[in-house]
Design an enzyme around this catalytic site. Structure first.
Site, PDB file in Angstrom:
ATOM      1  CG  HIS A 198      -1.960   0.908   1.377  1.00 11.60           C
ATOM      2  ND1 HIS A 198      -1.772   2.274   1.366  1.00 11.60           N
ATOM      3  CD2 HIS A 198      -3.291   0.732   1.565  1.00 11.60           C
ATOM      4  CE1 HIS A 198      -2.933   2.879   1.535  1.00 11.60           C
ATOM      5  NE2 HIS A 198      -3.869   1.978   1.650  1.00 11.60           N
ATOM      6  CD  GLU A 233      -3.205   1.017  -1.909  1.00 14.52           C
ATOM      7  OE1 GLU A 233      -3.762   2.108  -1.714  1.00 14.52           O
ATOM      8  OE2 GLU A 233      -3.702  -0.066  -1.543  1.00 14.52           O
TER       9      GLU A 233
HETATM   10  O1  TA6 Z   1      -6.048   1.727  -0.292  1.00 12.98           O
HETATM   11  C1  TA6 Z   1      -7.000   2.754  -0.098  1.00 12.98           C
HETATM   12  C2  TA6 Z   1      -7.697   2.526   1.235  1.00 12.98           C
HETATM   13  O2  TA6 Z   1      -8.352   1.277   1.258  1.00 12.98           O
HETATM   14  C3  TA6 Z   1      -8.659   3.687   1.478  1.00 12.98           C
HETATM   15  O3  TA6 Z   1     -10.011   3.257   1.419  1.00 12.98           O
HETATM   16  C4  TA6 Z   1      -8.250   4.194   2.859  1.00 12.98           C
HETATM   17  O4  TA6 Z   1      -8.983   3.535   3.864  1.00 12.98           O
HETATM   18  C5  TA6 Z   1      -6.771   3.825   2.881  1.00 12.98           C
HETATM   19  O5  TA6 Z   1      -6.741   2.529   2.300  1.00 12.98           O
HETATM   20  C6  TA6 Z   1      -6.080   3.914   4.208  1.00 12.98           C
HETATM   21  O6  TA6 Z   1      -6.518   2.901   5.061  1.00 12.98           O
HETATM   22  P1  TA6 Z   1      -5.953   2.914   6.593  1.00 12.98           P
HETATM   23  O7  TA6 Z   1      -6.598   1.730   7.253  1.00 12.98           O
HETATM   24  O8  TA6 Z   1      -4.472   2.789   6.503  1.00 12.98           O
HETATM   25  O9  TA6 Z   1      -6.364   4.256   7.148  1.00 12.98           O
END
Ligand code: TA6
Length: 280
Positions: free
Chosen positions: A148, A252
């Site tokens: 991510h 990602e």
């Molecule tokens: O990858 C995008 C995502 O799924 C968004 O929906 C947002 O929630 C982001 O990840 C960050 O997630 P986190 O749990 O690290 O705040």
């Protein structure tokens, strides 16, 4: 909760990097001759009770709230787990660092399976990340995963992402979904952007402010996820500065939703994610 202290530092002529054993979380990578490529929030938690906001969180064995949409912690439990540091050595490419994790150290009720994960980071002229998961148990299991990555950009409002024209995606931003839509042209950013693309192809971030092109290539990933929280969501996150949303974009490499990985006993799956930087 225990403060993480200082990260492990990895330095060679090719690049510098940093990572914590907590989550095997790469938090910095700067190839020689470039500005830092990964973004890290100034407000990120740096303790063993929370995920780090920025760098490269390892999302496993589910993405977000999971396919049942009710799993916690968000993005799985390994990004807040104490991975075992297996060592680092210098190679022709740069410094190679390795971590491992098993179900004996980190598990959760929604994922009662035996596994071994190994994670390899090469901090060189490119950043090369490899996540290998092995099913060490006696029953098959499936999982979602994502590297991510938070990339540093000069201004998201002037940033373009190419490589996904014509690709179907799930729009997870408010008002989006549930049906897939098709990307038309390059991605530009005018609001909260949260999209899961059905693609394993290279993606490039064009940053005219920092004067560079960041290219992401992967192996073993069927999805790309592109995310910027924009104003309101940034303000709603305590570990994300209200004005930091202009400085980052997540691109990602993932296997999420319908692309979950299924592993039979004894099988293994490899996800690779490589970042390269070139001047515009
Ligand atoms: O990858 C995008 C995502 O799924 C968004 O929906 C947002 O929630 C982001 O990840 C960050 O997630 P986190 O749990 O690290 O705040």
């Amino acid at each position: 909760m225990t403060h993480l202290g200082e990260p492990r530092l990895f330095t060679s002529a090719a690049a510098t990097g940093a990572a914590y054993d907590h989550g095997a979380h790469v938090v910095a990578w700067t190839p020689a001759g470039h500005e830092p490529v990964l973004w890290l929030s100034a407000l990120s938690a740096l303790d063993d009770g929370a995920p780090i906001r920025g760098g490269v969180p390892i999302c496993w064995p589910w993405f977000g709230p999971g396919r049942t949409r009710d799993l916690a912690p968000a993005h799985g439990f390994v990004r807040v787990a104490p991975w075992r540091f297996e060592g680092a050595e210098e190679s022709a490419e740069g410094v190679v660092a390795t971590w491992s994790l098993t179900n004996e150290v980190a598990s959760a009720e929604p994922f009662p399976y035996d596994y071994r994960a190994t994670y390899r980071a090469v901090f060189g002229a490119e950043l090369e990340l490899t996540l290998v998961v092995e099913n060490t148990g006696s029953e098959s299991f499936s999982y979602e995963e994502a590297l991510h990555t938070y990339l540093s950009v000069g201004d998201i409002r002037q940033t373009t992402v190419t490589g996904l024209d014509g690709v179907a995606y799930l729009d997870k931003a408010p008002g989006g979904g549930p049906d897939l839509v098709t990307q038309e042209g390059d991605i530009t950013f005018t609001g909260e952007t949260d999209r899961v693309y059905e693609s394993g192809e290279p993606v490039t971030v064009i940053d005219p402010v920092l004067g560079r092109r960041i290219t992401i290539t992967t192996g073993g990933a069927a999805n790309r996820v592109v995310w910027n929280p924009w104003v309101a969501k940034a303000a709603a996150m305590p570990d994300f500065g209200d004005n930091e949303w202009t400085d980052m974009v997540c691109v990602e490499g993932a296997n999420a939703l319908g692309n979950a990985v299924v592993l039979a006993p004894g099988a293994r799956h490899t996800l690779t994610y490589t970042v390269s930087v070139t001047p515009l």
